[in-house]
Design a protein around this motif. Sequence first.
Motif, PDB file in Angstrom:
ATOM      1  N   ILE A 181     -48.733  99.446  61.660  1.00 19.96           N
ATOM      2  CA  ILE A 181     -48.294  99.741  62.987  1.00 19.96           C
ATOM      3  C   ILE A 181     -47.211  98.418  63.517  1.00 19.96           C
ATOM      4  O   ILE A 181     -46.037  98.784  63.986  1.00 19.96           O
ATOM      5  N   ARG A 182     -47.356  97.300  62.861  1.00 26.02           N
ATOM      6  CA  ARG A 182     -45.991  96.538  63.071  1.00 26.02           C
ATOM      7  C   ARG A 182     -44.985  97.188  62.270  1.00 26.02           C
ATOM      8  O   ARG A 182     -43.672  97.239  63.240  1.00 26.02           O
ATOM      9  N   LYS A 183     -44.927  97.734  60.899  1.00 20.61           N
ATOM     10  CA  LYS A 183     -44.283  98.494  60.366  1.00 20.61           C
ATOM     11  C   LYS A 183     -43.416  99.486  61.418  1.00 20.61           C
ATOM     12  O   LYS A 183     -41.674  99.993  61.394  1.00 20.61           O
ATOM     13  N   ALA A 184     -44.325 100.279  61.907  1.00 21.92           N
ATOM     14  CA  ALA A 184     -44.201 101.388  62.496  1.00 21.92           C
ATOM     15  C   ALA A 184     -43.226 101.389  63.942  1.00 21.92           C
ATOM     16  O   ALA A 184     -42.001 101.782  64.472  1.00 21.92           O
ATOM     17  N   LEU A 185     -43.715  99.790  64.420  1.00 21.52           N
ATOM     18  CA  LEU A 185     -42.918  99.920  65.719  1.00 21.52           C
ATOM     19  C   LEU A 185     -41.552  98.957  65.094  1.00 21.52           C
ATOM     20  O   LEU A 185     -40.391  98.492  66.214  1.00 21.52           O
ATOM     21  N   VAL A 186     -41.297  98.398  63.881  1.00 22.18           N
ATOM     22  CA  VAL A 186     -39.691  97.333  63.634  1.00 22.18           C
ATOM     23  C   VAL A 186     -39.206  98.690  63.613  1.00 22.18           C
ATOM     24  O   VAL A 186     -37.899  98.473  63.500  1.00 22.18           O
ATOM     25  N   ASN A 228     -34.258 101.713  65.258  1.00 18.66           N
ATOM     26  CA  ASN A 228     -33.677 102.828  65.607  1.00 18.66           C
ATOM     27  C   ASN A 228     -32.958 103.101  66.660  1.00 18.66           C
ATOM     28  O   ASN A 228     -32.440 103.326  66.932  1.00 18.66           O
ATOM     29  N   LEU A 229     -33.976 102.298  67.718  1.00 18.75           N
ATOM     30  CA  LEU A 229     -33.138 101.995  68.800  1.00 18.75           C
ATOM     31  C   LEU A 229     -31.980 101.756  69.094  1.00 18.75           C
ATOM     32  O   LEU A 229     -31.451 101.506  69.785  1.00 18.75           O
ATOM     33  N   GLN A 233     -50.586 105.353  66.955  1.00 21.06           N
ATOM     34  CA  GLN A 233     -49.232 104.382  66.712  1.00 21.06           C
ATOM     35  C   GLN A 233     -48.366 104.867  65.865  1.00 21.06           C
ATOM     36  O   GLN A 233     -47.457 105.230  65.450  1.00 21.06           O
ATOM     37  N   ILE A 234     -48.784 105.477  64.157  1.00 20.28           N
ATOM     38  CA  ILE A 234     -48.911 106.177  63.194  1.00 20.28           C
ATOM     39  C   ILE A 234     -49.137 106.834  63.443  1.00 20.28           C
ATOM     40  O   ILE A 234     -50.279 108.078  64.460  1.00 20.28           O
TER      41      ILE A 234
END
Length: 276
Positions: A251-256, A261-262, A139-140
């Motif tokens: 992972i949390r940072k990447a998801l946020v 961005n979305l 995920q990262i």
Amino acid sequence: MTKTWMITGASSGFGRIMTENLLARGDRVAATVRKPEALDELKARHGENLWIATLDVTNDEAVRQVVGTAFEAMGRIDIVVSNAGYGLFGAAEEVSDEQIRHQIDTNLIGSIQVIRAALPHMRAQRGGRILQVSSEGGQIAYPNFSLYHATKWGIEGFIEAVSQEVAPFGIDFIIAEPGPARTDFGRGLVAPKPMEAYEATPAGEIRRAIAEGTFEAKGDPVKMVQAMIDVAGQNLAPKRLALGAGSYTAIRKALVERLANLDAFKDVTISMDVDA
């Protein structure tokens, strides 16, 4: 309740620790290794509770044969652990074509073929669980691990789809995502000759950090394995299981960031449909 497991890549790292722990508590294990003598000590201690086969997961026909023989020998396998793999460490421009293919053949296609080989047997026994050992790197991403990440992101995408396909048969999946752990994974890294052009780039920085020991692996592999075993034994298990404080944070940072961005381009995104 005693369970029967199949574990690929059982000779070292997470696979070895898991095999030892499961046998110690009385479970049965079908273990695959590259060198069968690697588990001689465990075989002598646990006898028929440990079934061993030699397997190179890049050999598609061997995967089908060994998985089929394991199900036949064990009678039923409750949980298949797809664990075999290694890391290719180098910038994308540095690695060779042969290294790229072997990384993908092992980590991605090998994992896919293990899962595919297990599915008909699990359908026949009306259920089962597959635990894919992935990585926070599903995920990262870190520089210098681009091909490794390609395989981990790839297997996670595969499981997202196939889990929906086989859910009606009582088959489900867990994706374990450990962060850097104190296993022998680092000794198994394959690295091409570095290019001087990348010395002053993020790829060079992470290379130096690993060489100097400042890229610290804080994860406890014994704790991580026990968490995988515990969660795999639950009736309702999570689709993904992040392991390690660093894994959670990254992972949390990447998801946020991905969600932000979305949302930032929401108007553009939703305006792309055909006009009513």
